[in-house]
Motif scaffolding. Structure first.
Motif, mmCIF file in Angstrom:
data_model
loop_
_atom_site.group_PDB
_atom_site.id
_atom_site.type_symbol
_atom_site.label_atom_id
_atom_site.label_comp_id
_atom_site.label_asym_id
_atom_site.label_seq_id
_atom_site.Cartn_x
_atom_site.Cartn_y
_atom_site.Cartn_z
ATOM 1 N N CYS A 58 0.868 -1.188 0.000
ATOM 2 C CA CYS A 58 0.000 0.000 0.000
ATOM 3 C C CYS A 58 0.899 1.230 0.000
ATOM 4 O O CYS A 58 1.769 1.363 0.855
ATOM 5 C CB CYS A 58 -0.889 -0.001 1.240
ATOM 6 S SG CYS A 58 -1.762 1.554 1.486
ATOM 7 N N HIS A 60 0.243 4.128 0.785
ATOM 8 C CA HIS A 60 -0.055 5.069 1.868
ATOM 9 C C HIS A 60 0.558 4.613 3.185
ATOM 10 O O HIS A 60 1.330 5.330 3.794
ATOM 11 C CB HIS A 60 -1.567 5.236 2.014
ATOM 12 C CG HIS A 60 -2.220 5.734 0.763
ATOM 13 N ND1 HIS A 60 -2.086 7.023 0.322
ATOM 14 C CD2 HIS A 60 -2.984 5.089 -0.156
ATOM 15 C CE1 HIS A 60 -2.757 7.177 -0.812
ATOM 16 N NE2 HIS A 60 -3.308 6.010 -1.126
ATOM 17 N N CYS A 61 0.214 3.355 3.613
ATOM 18 C CA CYS A 61 0.674 2.919 4.930
ATOM 19 C C CYS A 61 1.832 1.926 4.844
ATOM 20 O O CYS A 61 2.339 1.481 5.868
ATOM 21 C CB CYS A 61 -0.485 2.323 5.721
ATOM 22 S SG CYS A 61 -1.115 0.820 4.971
ATOM 23 N N HIS A 79 -8.672 -3.194 1.538
ATOM 24 C CA HIS A 79 -7.735 -2.470 2.390
ATOM 25 C C HIS A 79 -7.798 -0.967 2.108
ATOM 26 O O HIS A 79 -7.840 -0.157 3.035
ATOM 27 C CB HIS A 79 -6.298 -2.948 2.187
ATOM 28 C CG HIS A 79 -5.302 -2.025 2.831
ATOM 29 N ND1 HIS A 79 -5.114 -1.987 4.203
ATOM 30 C CD2 HIS A 79 -4.504 -1.063 2.307
ATOM 31 C CE1 HIS A 79 -4.235 -1.048 4.485
ATOM 32 N NE2 HIS A 79 -3.844 -0.467 3.349
ATOM 33 N N CYS A 83 -8.031 2.001 4.772
ATOM 34 C CA CYS A 83 -6.694 2.479 5.142
ATOM 35 C C CYS A 83 -6.748 3.898 5.724
ATOM 36 O O CYS A 83 -7.200 4.840 5.075
ATOM 37 C CB CYS A 83 -5.781 2.463 3.914
ATOM 38 S SG CYS A 83 -4.146 3.117 4.262
#
Ligand SMILES: [Zn+2]
Length: 463
Positions: A58, A60-61, A79, A83
């Protein structure tokens, strides 16, 4: 797991799709990536761990997920919807977008700088959440702001009584000719408003017809064609003829007729739809004619109007009125015919038709072309004026009529008391108005008004 352990797969032979730049902000020397079909690949990346396993990360995270062998992406989508980092990023992006787009209000310089690639690189370095803003985004934002503002102004104009217009033409630096139309009006809070109603390209030649049409289109677009009280223009020669043409377009006469027809409201539609329904089929007309014969009515025809011409609507209503008894009879034999005005509606039609009939007759007479009309014009115009005076109740008449009804409603004994009360309130209102608006009003004049008021109340108590 640290960042260094992961390397980005640059070429993925399994996924189809065209070759595109992997990242909008990537430099010219970086290798190109293939675009993957699913939308998750905008926010997720395939990575290969040290031990050779392929994972999906991912963006982003940075959480890692197993890559499905079938290419299914539903768990990754799940997800993304939950998220937290992504939610924060979206919120930040929209905040940044608003702030960056506010640059564009400054004009073309602002647009150039925010779509500049250096600016985008800088913003990306400053904030990890920054998303590139391109010209398309700027354009969409401008258009949506325009639509919202236009809707607001339209509702503001609805509340305005009369609108004064100023307009002018000029040339831009690129030799493009513009026309701007500004409306000045007093809003419902008594505040003077000034708004640009139109800013448009009017290519030459600037003939009176083109300019008049552009103006009249603008008025109709804003729904203010019946509210224009004055138009101020410069002294260019084409303006004289242009204004004359506009005056004809939105003439008082036309407005008067539309107002009169407006009183009838839905009846016009009922009659119009009814006639359309009958005209649609030969057999319906035949049945209608049979009933007409039973009533021994003249064999005149029903007329369908052209809705923008008041006199044609008048002719339609007048023809319908002649057959008003036929309408309900026909509805009895044809269940599909729902166009029967009530008696009350016919009564209103009759009243308005009487009025419009005279207008129609006079208009016909003074617009004749085979005989001189200059000598009859004034006389006929005066006839219209008298007719209007007769129909219009002047405000004093109105109040006097109201006073007459008081004794009926409240009884002879109490009515004078109420009337005096109302008179006092009206004077009080008037004085308050005078006090706050006419500073130059001399004390002497105010005394005169006060005296008149006292006389009014004593005379009413004497009654
Ligand atoms: Zn995530």
């Amino acid at each position: 797991m640290s960042e260094e352990e992961i390397e980005i797969i640059e070429d993925d032979g399994n996924e189809g799709g065209q070759q595109v730049d992997g990242d909008g902000g990537a430099g010219p020397f970086e290798k190109k990536q293939r675009k993957k079909k699913s939308s998750i690949w905008d926010e997720m990346t395939e990575v290969v761990l040290d031990n050779g396993t392929v994972k999906v990360k991912c963006n982003h995270c940075k959480e890692l997920f197993t890559k499905s062998t079938t290419g299914a992406t539903s768990q990754h989508k799940r997800h993304l919807t939950s998220c937290l980092q992504r939610k924060m990023a979206i919120r930040e992006q929209s905040k940044q977008k608003q702030q960056v787009l506010s640059f564009t209000e400054g004009g073309s310089d602002g647009i150039t700088s925010i779509t500049n690639s250096l600016f985008n690189k800088f913003m990306k370095a400053v904030s990890p959440f920054y998303k590139k803003i391109n010209r398309q985004t700027v354009k969409e934002d401008c258009m949506s702001t325009y639509t919202i503002e236009k809707r607001k102004l339209k509702s503001l104009l609805k509340g305005a009584g009369r609108i004064s217009i100023t307009t002018d033409l000029w040339k831009s630096g690129q030799k493009i000719q513009y026309m701007v139309v500004t409306g000045h009006f007093i809003d419902s809070d008594w505040v003077l408003q000034k708004r640009v109603l139109n800013f448009c390209n009017v290519p030459p030649p600037h003939t009176r017809v083109i300019i008049a049409d552009a103006l009249s289109k603008c008025f109709i677009d804003w729904g203010i064609e019946n509210k224009v009280s004055s138009i101020t223009v410069d002294n260019a020669s084409y303006n004289d003829v242009c204004i004359r043409r506009l005056r004809e377009d939105f003439s008082l006469r036309k407005r008067l007729m539309q107002d009169g027809l407006g009183q009838l409201g839905g009846v016009i539609d009922v009659v119009r739809e009814g006639i359309k329904y009958l005209n649609n089929s030969e057999s319906r007309l035949l049945e209608f004619a049979k009933i007409k014969k039973q009533f021994q009515l003249p064999s005149r025809k029903l007329i369908l109007d052209c809705p923008t011409r008041w006199y044609s609507t008048y002719l339609m209503l007048a023809s319908g009125l002649e057959f008003k008894d036929v309408f309900p009879r026909y509805a009895d034999i044809d269940p599909g015919f729902h166009y029967v005005p009530t008696d009350f509606e016919w009564m209103k039609v009759e009243e308005v038709c009487k009025f419009l009939g005279i207008f129609h007759e006079i208009t016909d007479m003074i617009s004749g072309s085979e005989y001189p009309t200059g000598n009859i014009f004034l006389v006929e115009l005066y006839r219209i004026k008298e007719l209007l005076n007769e129909k219009a109740l002047d405000p004093f008449e109105h109040i006097r009529a109201m006073a007459g009804t008081f004794s009926v409603i409240y009884g002879e004994d109490v009515a004078p008391k109420f009337m005096a009360e109302i008179r006092d309130i009206l004077y009080e209102l008037y004085n308050a108005y005078v006090d706050c608006h006419v500073v130059s009003h001399s004390e002497q004049q105010r005394q005169v008004i006060k005296r008149r008021q006292n006389e009014g109340s004593t005379s009413s108590s004497k009654k």
